[in-house]
Scaffold this motif. Structure first.
Motif, short mmCIF file in Angstrom:
data_model
loop_
_atom_site.label_atom_id
_atom_site.label_comp_id
_atom_site.label_asym_id
_atom_site.label_seq_id
_atom_site.Cartn_x
_atom_site.Cartn_y
_atom_site.Cartn_z
N ALA A 229 -13.66 5.77 -64.71
CA ALA A 229 -13.02 4.56 -64.20
C ALA A 229 -13.76 4.02 -62.98
N GLU A 233 -15.66 0.36 -62.98
CA GLU A 233 -15.30 -0.71 -62.04
C GLU A 233 -16.49 -1.08 -61.17
N ARG A 245 -10.23 -11.33 -60.12
CA ARG A 245 -9.15 -10.67 -60.85
C ARG A 245 -8.31 -11.75 -61.51
N ALA A 252 -4.02 -6.13 -73.88
CA ALA A 252 -5.22 -5.46 -73.35
C ALA A 252 -6.18 -5.07 -74.46
N ARG A 256 -10.05 -6.15 -74.60
CA ARG A 256 -11.09 -5.11 -74.57
C ARG A 256 -12.06 -5.25 -75.73
N VAL A 265 -13.22 -4.64 -66.33
CA VAL A 265 -12.18 -3.62 -66.41
C VAL A 265 -10.90 -4.31 -66.87
N ARG A 267 -6.88 -3.93 -67.60
CA ARG A 267 -5.73 -3.09 -67.32
C ARG A 267 -4.48 -3.68 -67.98
N ARG A 269 -0.55 -4.57 -68.87
CA ARG A 269 0.70 -4.77 -68.13
C ARG A 269 1.87 -4.57 -69.08
N CYS A 274 -2.41 -8.69 -69.63
CA CYS A 274 -3.32 -7.73 -69.01
C CYS A 274 -4.01 -8.36 -67.81
N GLU A 275 -4.51 -7.51 -66.93
CA GLU A 275 -5.34 -7.95 -65.81
C GLU A 275 -6.79 -7.62 -66.12
#
Length: 330
Positions: A229, A233, A245, A252, A256, A265, A267, A269, A274-275
């Motif tokens: 990770a 990042e 961001r 996600a 991806r 990256v 992430r 939610r 997703c972020e």
């Protein structure tokens, strides 16, 4: 007592040879094994029992097509490799360390470090020479010497410091680190480590390293962040002058599949969105990448990126203002 059982060293070597034969072929008859080993069928039966005592699941069956076979056990038994097999295995692993199968590079490197413990010195030069004849084409990783990978992998395994040269601006500076993990991305190898001179966690591109040396100083492992990770990042955002961001209105997994792991990256939610954390050389480039995903999104950070989105939106609306929204309009 059978003459073949009289010498303990001879018995050990014979049992290892028997295990090697069982690993070569699915089924052997007792007479076939006896002939290969130069012993009686009675000795073969005794050696089979020795293997079973050691935990090897050797099955025996009667009748046509019957014989001895090495079955799957609870644990993987050690493989017996002759010189040619050991060389072929090591070269294949070196070539596959940057392979295209997901996760294969890391697994290949782990196997190489285990093989390195038992590979005779006389075979290492042959492995080094043969690995130099293996190349790849296409979008592979930059070439990294097998000796460098092995040195770093051993240092991670043994917990010893590593020194190497690494570019810093216009010069190459020596770095001293505590190596923790080798991390393979879809494009490069990275060393995740603790930088002793800068007192912090860092990742280094292995293909940029020079004069890699494992030192004699051992270290007590620190509490470390997740290596993969951290490196992801770092590669996706920290190395760029502009980081951003976003909140993306899509799952996600969907996002991806659209973005290389080295580019962002993602992430998840709980609300199904997703972020996305990403970076680029300019704010416009970051925005362009997000627009091309085809999902609604919101800017979370930095504030200037939100202002740039509004500026670009006004310019795009102005550029399309002279075009009639109705089909066939003038």
């Amino acid at each position: 007592m059978d003459a073949a059982d009289g010498d303990e060293r001879g018995t050990t070597e014979r049992v290892l040879a028997l295990l090697g034969l069982l690993q070569q072929r699915h089924v052997w008859t007792g007479p076939e094994l006896a002939g290969r080993l130069g012993v009686t069928p009675r000795t073969v039966r005794r050696d089979i029992e020795r293997l079973r005592t050691l935990g090897y699941p050797v099955a025996a069956s009667q009748g046509v097509g019957g014989g001895y076979r090495l079955g799957p056990g609870k644990d993987l038994p050690p493989l017996l490799l002759d010189d040619e097999e050991a060389i072929a295995t090591a070269v294949s692993l070196l070539a596959g360390a940057g392979g295209a199968v997901a996760g294969a590079g890391d697994a290949a490197l782990r196997v190489l470090t285990k093989l390195d413990r038992v590979l005779p010195i006389r075979l290492r030069n042959e492995v080094r020479a043969l690995s130099g004849s293996v190349e790849s084409f296409g979008g592979g990783r930059p070439a990294v010497g097998p000796d460098v990978l092995m040195t770093l992998a051993r240092a991670c395994r043994d917990g010893v410091e590593v020194a190497f040269g690494h570019p810093s601006g216009d010069e190459v500076r020596e770095r001293r680190v505590e190596p923790y993990r080798l991390v393979a991305s879809d494009r490069r190898w990275y060393l995740f480590s603790y930088d002793l001179d800068r007192d912090g966690w860092r990742s280094f591109r292995v293909d940029r390293m020079t004069d890699v040396t494992a030192r004699t100083w051992r270290f007590v492992p620190r509490e470390a962040p997740d290596a993969a990770a951290y490196v992801q990042e770092n590669v996706a955002s920290r190395v760029y002058p502009h980081r951003a961001r976003f909140l993306v209105h899509a799952a996600a997994g969907t996002v991806r599949a659209q973005l290389p792991a080295s580019a962002a990256v993602v992430r998840p939610r709980e609300d199904g969105r997703c972020e996305v954390l990403s970076g680029a050389g300019s704010l416009d480039a970051v925005i362009l990448h997000m627009v091309l995903l085809g999902h609604d999104f919101e800017v979370l950070d930095p504030p200037e990126l939100g202002r740039r989105c509004r500026e670009l939106a006004e310019r795009l609306l102005a550029a399309g203002a002279t075009i009639s929204p109705e089909p066939g309009g003038s």
